[in-house]
Design an enzyme around this catalytic site. Structure first.
Site, PDB file in Angstrom:
ATOM      1  CG  ASN A  11     -50.536 -54.830  16.831  1.00  0.00           C
ATOM      2  OD1 ASN A  11     -50.191 -55.735  16.331  1.00  0.00           O
ATOM      3  ND2 ASN A  11     -50.650 -53.496  16.440  1.00  0.00           N
TER       4      ASN A  11
ATOM      5  CG  ASP B 111     -47.915 -52.646   8.722  1.00  0.00           C
ATOM      6  OD1 ASP B 111     -49.007 -52.449   9.156  1.00  0.00           O
ATOM      7  OD2 ASP B 111     -46.967 -51.525   8.992  1.00  0.00           O
TER       8      ASP B 111
HETATM    9  C1  IPE Z   1     -46.309 -53.808  13.586  1.00  0.00           C
HETATM   10  O1  IPE Z   1     -47.505 -53.190  12.714  1.00  0.00           O
HETATM   11  C2  IPE Z   1     -47.031 -55.083  14.036  1.00  0.00           C
HETATM   12  C3  IPE Z   1     -47.405 -56.288  12.984  1.00  0.00           C
HETATM   13  C4  IPE Z   1     -47.605 -56.371  11.814  1.00  0.00           C
HETATM   14  C5  IPE Z   1     -48.100 -57.400  13.778  1.00  0.00           C
HETATM   15  P1  IPE Z   1     -48.401 -52.014  13.248  1.00  0.00           P
HETATM   16  O2  IPE Z   1     -49.031 -51.490  12.186  1.00  0.00           O
HETATM   17  O3  IPE Z   1     -48.775 -52.569  14.418  1.00  0.00           O
HETATM   18  O4  IPE Z   1     -47.009 -50.812  13.525  1.00  0.00           O
HETATM   19  P2  IPE Z   1     -46.961 -49.343  13.741  1.00  0.00           P
HETATM   20  O5  IPE Z   1     -48.132 -49.090  14.699  1.00  0.00           O
HETATM   21  O6  IPE Z   1     -47.417 -48.864  12.310  1.00  0.00           O
HETATM   22  O7  IPE Z   1     -45.398 -49.037  13.942  1.00  0.00           O
HETATM   23  C1  IPE Z   2     -50.917 -55.610  10.008  1.00  0.00           C
HETATM   24  O1  IPE Z   2     -51.915 -54.629   9.370  1.00  0.00           O
HETATM   25  C2  IPE Z   2     -51.568 -56.362  10.947  1.00  0.00           C
HETATM   26  C3  IPE Z   2     -51.502 -56.131  12.361  1.00  0.00           C
HETATM   27  C4  IPE Z   2     -50.679 -55.203  12.785  1.00  0.00           C
HETATM   28  C5  IPE Z   2     -52.360 -56.912  13.318  1.00  0.00           C
HETATM   29  P1  IPE Z   2     -52.206 -53.376  10.085  1.00  0.00           P
HETATM   30  O2  IPE Z   2     -53.604 -53.384  10.744  1.00  0.00           O
HETATM   31  O3  IPE Z   2     -51.271 -52.690  10.785  1.00  0.00           O
HETATM   32  O4  IPE Z   2     -52.473 -52.502   8.588  1.00  0.00           O
HETATM   33  P2  IPE Z   2     -52.447 -50.951   8.502  1.00  0.00           P
HETATM   34  O5  IPE Z   2     -50.896 -50.588   9.053  1.00  0.00           O
HETATM   35  O6  IPE Z   2     -53.333 -50.380   9.377  1.00  0.00           O
HETATM   36  O7  IPE Z   2     -52.619 -50.886   6.710  1.00  0.00           O
HETATM   37 MG    MG Z   3     -49.898 -51.316  10.296  1.00  0.00          MG
END
Ligand code: IPE
Ligand code: IPE
Ligand code: MG
Length: 238
Positions: free
Chosen positions: A67, A19
């Site tokens: 996602n 994340d």
């Molecule tokens: C969790 O991250 C999923 C992945 C890292 C693939 P998200 O960024 O999607 O999670 P939330 O929405 O903050 O809970």
């Molecule tokens: C994690 O990074 C990757 C995926 C969930 C695909 P994020 O895209 O969630 O990054 P933040 O949380 O917005 O910084």
């Molecule tokens: Mg995230």
């Protein structure tokens, strides 16, 4: 004992919730996809570190069933990056003895990506130095729902439904439960990752954004893990 002196316990299976790619990019004035690119580029080094530490299973959470709620460009941008990663890294990872597996549903993914994933799985299926599971279009609830469907469809009697039967019907059948789950970026929630399997996992939450997660942060997390007293509902072994 000083924290740094704790002997390092090496978990068998580590889950990583990758994340913080978006915030990493935003902090640099870059588009979110640049963060995803940096995140995917970071995978190889973390796998190498896992091999070096002697970890046998790594599971990377790369794309959740939730996602899909992101803008289309971001969703398909991430798919393209994963396809690029597989194209570039499958053979080098194969040479390192890495077995690649996928957990999640392949059906909604672009067919060209599905072909690449299946190719990587097939090529590396005999490798055992380390197993790398890519959780892509993965959700814990989705996985449990699919398992229940399969069990019901098989006509099994209610009294024969056991925890072992459920485990065998998950995407992770045959893979030991994770001992440690690392979620980067400081967020402290599961976001639907390995819901069933993580019942007794230890969780750590480094503030590092995923593209900056490296061997040093990984080692720190292993130290933190080594200080934990895993009781599994019993009494302390100390
Ligand atoms: C969790 O991250 C999923 C992945 C890292 C693939 P998200 O960024 O999607 O999670 P939330 O929405 O903050 O809970
Ligand atoms: C994690 O990074 C990757 C995926 C969930 C695909 P994020 O895209 O969630 O990054 P933040 O949380 O917005 O910084
Ligand atoms: Mg995230």
């Amino acid at each position: 004992m000083d924290a740094a002196e704790v002997p390092l316990k090496i978990p068998t299976h580590v889950g990583l919730i990758m994340d913080g790619n978006g915030r990493w990019a935003t902090a640099r004035g870059l588009p979110r996809l640049a963060g995803h690119r940096a995140g995917v580029e970071n995978l190889r080094g973390v796998i190498t570190a896992g091999i070096k530490f002697g970890i046998k299973y790594l599971t990377f959470y790369a794309f959740s069933t939730e996602n899909w709620n992101r803008p289309r460009d971001e969703v398909f941008g991430i798919m393209d990056l994963l396809a690029e990663f597989i194209d570039k890294e499958t053979i080098p990872l194969h040479k390192e003895g890495v077995r690649i597996l996928h957990i999640g549903h392949l059906d909604r993914l672009p067919p060209s990506l599905v072909d690449k994933i299946n190719y990587a799985i097939d090529l590396t299926k005999k490798n055992r130095r380390i197993t790398v599971q890519l959780a892509f279009n993965y959700g814990g609830r989705d996985e449990i729902t699919a398992a229940v469907r399969k069990i019901v469809a098989s006509g099994v009697k209610p009294e024969n439904v056991t925890e072992a039967l459920i485990s065998r019907n998950l995407f992770t059948a045959g893979i030991p439960d994770p001992d440690l789950i690392i979620r980067t970026s400081g967020e402290m929630r599961t976001s639907n990752f390995l819901m069933w399997q993580s019942a007794y996992a230890e969780w750590v939450f480094p503030s590092t954004y995923w593209p900056d997660f490296n061997e040093d942060v990984f080692r720190e997390m292993l130290r933190e893990y080594s200080r934990r007293d895993r009781r599994f509902g019993g009494l302390s072994s100390k």
